[in-house]
Design a protein around this motif. Sequence first.
Motif, PDB file in Angstrom:
ATOM      1  N   LEU A  43      -7.834  -1.191   1.647  1.00  0.00           N
ATOM      2  CA  LEU A  43      -6.738  -0.427   0.929  1.00  0.00           C
ATOM      3  C   LEU A  43      -6.405  -1.622   0.149  1.00  0.00           C
ATOM      4  N   GLY A  44      -5.617  -2.414   1.615  1.00  0.00           N
ATOM      5  CA  GLY A  44      -4.447  -3.166   0.624  1.00  0.00           C
ATOM      6  C   GLY A  44      -5.052  -4.077  -0.496  1.00  0.00           C
ATOM      7  N   LEU A  45      -6.436  -4.227  -0.167  1.00  0.00           N
ATOM      8  CA  LEU A  45      -6.927  -5.637  -1.717  1.00  0.00           C
ATOM      9  C   LEU A  45      -6.689  -4.188  -2.806  1.00  0.00           C
ATOM     10  N   ARG A  46      -7.466  -3.517  -2.529  1.00  0.00           N
ATOM     11  CA  ARG A  46      -8.180  -2.068  -3.297  1.00  0.00           C
ATOM     12  C   ARG A  46      -6.240  -2.237  -4.679  1.00  0.00           C
ATOM     13  N   ILE A  47      -5.450  -2.013  -3.685  1.00  0.00           N
ATOM     14  CA  ILE A  47      -4.352  -1.196  -4.528  1.00  0.00           C
ATOM     15  C   ILE A  47      -3.387  -3.034  -5.158  1.00  0.00           C
ATOM     16  N   LYS A  48      -3.336  -3.963  -4.520  1.00  0.00           N
ATOM     17  CA  LYS A  48      -3.348  -5.318  -5.224  1.00  0.00           C
ATOM     18  C   LYS A  48      -4.620  -5.311  -6.356  1.00  0.00           C
ATOM     19  N   GLU A  49      -5.188  -5.256  -6.454  1.00  0.00           N
ATOM     20  CA  GLU A  49      -6.497  -5.030  -7.263  1.00  0.00           C
ATOM     21  C   GLU A  49      -5.653  -4.435  -8.347  1.00  0.00           C
ATOM     22  N   LEU A  50      -5.595  -3.350  -8.041  1.00  0.00           N
ATOM     23  CA  LEU A  50      -4.818  -2.354  -9.263  1.00  0.00           C
ATOM     24  C   LEU A  50      -3.793  -2.865  -9.535  1.00  0.00           C
ATOM     25  N   ARG A  51      -3.171  -2.977  -9.379  1.00  0.00           N
ATOM     26  CA  ARG A  51      -1.644  -3.690  -9.622  1.00  0.00           C
ATOM     27  C   ARG A  51      -1.800  -5.316 -10.077  1.00  0.00           C
ATOM     28  N   VAL A  52      -2.948  -5.577  -9.972  1.00  0.00           N
ATOM     29  CA  VAL A  52      -2.999  -7.195 -10.825  1.00  0.00           C
ATOM     30  C   VAL A  52      -3.721  -5.801 -12.005  1.00  0.00           C
ATOM     31  N   GLU A  53      -4.901  -5.380 -12.390  1.00  0.00           N
ATOM     32  CA  GLU A  53      -5.343  -5.214 -13.197  1.00  0.00           C
ATOM     33  C   GLU A  53      -4.052  -4.280 -14.819  1.00  0.00           C
ATOM     34  N   HIS A  54      -3.191  -3.922 -13.714  1.00  0.00           N
ATOM     35  CA  HIS A  54      -2.320  -2.866 -14.844  1.00  0.00           C
ATOM     36  C   HIS A  54      -0.852  -3.978 -14.949  1.00  0.00           C
ATOM     37  N   GLY A  55      -1.026  -5.546 -14.178  1.00  0.00           N
ATOM     38  CA  GLY A  55      -0.317  -6.339 -14.747  1.00  0.00           C
ATOM     39  C   GLY A  55       0.720  -6.021 -14.437  1.00  0.00           C
ATOM     40  N   ARG A 104       8.174   1.671  -9.012  1.00  0.00           N
ATOM     41  CA  ARG A 104       6.957   2.811  -9.657  1.00  0.00           C
ATOM     42  C   ARG A 104       6.894   4.052  -9.030  1.00  0.00           C
ATOM     43  N   SER A 105       6.563   3.322  -7.414  1.00  0.00           N
ATOM     44  CA  SER A 105       6.391   4.550  -6.110  1.00  0.00           C
ATOM     45  C   SER A 105       6.770   4.922  -5.406  1.00  0.00           C
ATOM     46  N   GLY A 106       8.136   4.242  -5.137  1.00  0.00           N
ATOM     47  CA  GLY A 106       9.839   4.971  -4.471  1.00  0.00           C
ATOM     48  C   GLY A 106       9.484   4.384  -3.471  1.00  0.00           C
ATOM     49  N   LEU A 107       8.618   2.674  -3.113  1.00  0.00           N
ATOM     50  CA  LEU A 107       9.057   2.910  -1.617  1.00  0.00           C
ATOM     51  C   LEU A 107       9.663   1.335  -1.832  1.00  0.00           C
ATOM     52  N   PHE A 108       9.376   0.650  -0.588  1.00  0.00           N
ATOM     53  CA  PHE A 108      10.100  -0.542  -0.739  1.00  0.00           C
ATOM     54  C   PHE A 108       9.166  -1.442  -0.536  1.00  0.00           C
ATOM     55  N   ARG A 109       9.983  -3.162  -1.720  1.00  0.00           N
ATOM     56  CA  ARG A 109       8.844  -4.282  -2.368  1.00  0.00           C
ATOM     57  C   ARG A 109       8.005  -4.424  -0.762  1.00  0.00           C
ATOM     58  N   THR A 110       8.821  -4.503   0.202  1.00  0.00           N
ATOM     59  CA  THR A 110       8.572  -5.335   1.839  1.00  0.00           C
ATOM     60  C   THR A 110       7.593  -4.841   2.429  1.00  0.00           C
ATOM     61  N   TYR A 111       7.703  -3.688   2.610  1.00  0.00           N
ATOM     62  CA  TYR A 111       6.652  -2.356   2.971  1.00  0.00           C
ATOM     63  C   TYR A 111       5.214  -3.081   1.703  1.00  0.00           C
ATOM     64  N   MET A 112       5.292  -2.581   0.640  1.00  0.00           N
ATOM     65  CA  MET A 112       4.203  -2.856  -0.283  1.00  0.00           C
ATOM     66  C   MET A 112       3.495  -4.398  -0.087  1.00  0.00           C
ATOM     67  N   SER A 113       4.093  -4.680   0.488  1.00  0.00           N
ATOM     68  CA  SER A 113       3.571  -6.372   0.894  1.00  0.00           C
ATOM     69  C   SER A 113       2.668  -6.052   1.918  1.00  0.00           C
ATOM     70  N   ARG A 114       3.282  -5.237   2.903  1.00  0.00           N
ATOM     71  CA  ARG A 114       3.409  -4.901   4.467  1.00  0.00           C
ATOM     72  C   ARG A 114       1.569  -4.532   3.787  1.00  0.00           C
ATOM     73  N   ILE A 115       1.626  -3.929   2.765  1.00  0.00           N
ATOM     74  CA  ILE A 115       0.381  -2.691   3.185  1.00  0.00           C
ATOM     75  C   ILE A 115      -0.351  -3.589   2.266  1.00  0.00           C
ATOM     76  N   GLU A 116      -0.534  -5.051   1.231  1.00  0.00           N
ATOM     77  CA  GLU A 116      -1.384  -5.419   0.482  1.00  0.00           C
ATOM     78  C   GLU A 116      -1.950  -6.185   1.726  1.00  0.00           C
ATOM     79  N   GLN A 140       2.178   8.872  -4.030  1.00  0.00           N
ATOM     80  CA  GLN A 140       3.395   8.172  -4.733  1.00  0.00           C
ATOM     81  C   GLN A 140       2.652   7.013  -5.246  1.00  0.00           C
ATOM     82  N   ILE A 141       1.481   6.124  -4.548  1.00  0.00           N
ATOM     83  CA  ILE A 141       0.982   4.130  -5.075  1.00  0.00           C
ATOM     84  C   ILE A 141       0.163   5.347  -6.797  1.00  0.00           C
ATOM     85  N   ALA A 142      -0.708   6.052  -6.047  1.00  0.00           N
ATOM     86  CA  ALA A 142      -1.664   6.185  -7.330  1.00  0.00           C
ATOM     87  C   ALA A 142      -0.776   6.887  -7.810  1.00  0.00           C
TER      88      ALA A 142
END
Length: 106
Positions: free
Chosen positions: A23-35, A44-56, A69-71
Amino acid sequence: MPTQSPSTPAKKSRVEFDPRKSLGLRIKELRVEHGLTQEELSDRSGLFRTYMSRIESGQANPTLTMLYQIAGAFAIDVRDLLTLPQNQRPTRVRATATVSRGRVNK
């Protein structure tokens, strides 16, 4: 049917699969695709950046609400987050503008 003793490890018929890392790799892949940077995606998703890092990195296990929220931040269906990533090492996205994090420049 033979029983397995607690000391005998189960045979692995498949390659080990960690859904959090996938899931983390997929989210990072989508994030990179969207620049987007992690900071931009987290805003955009209303989450903390540090938590987003932990998800990725596969260290966090986001709730279903967080996945929606991420979707939503990507304007995609939540099911698209759950597809396997195509790239195991997405490239990095660098911020184009300097982000102020409450610091005062003198």
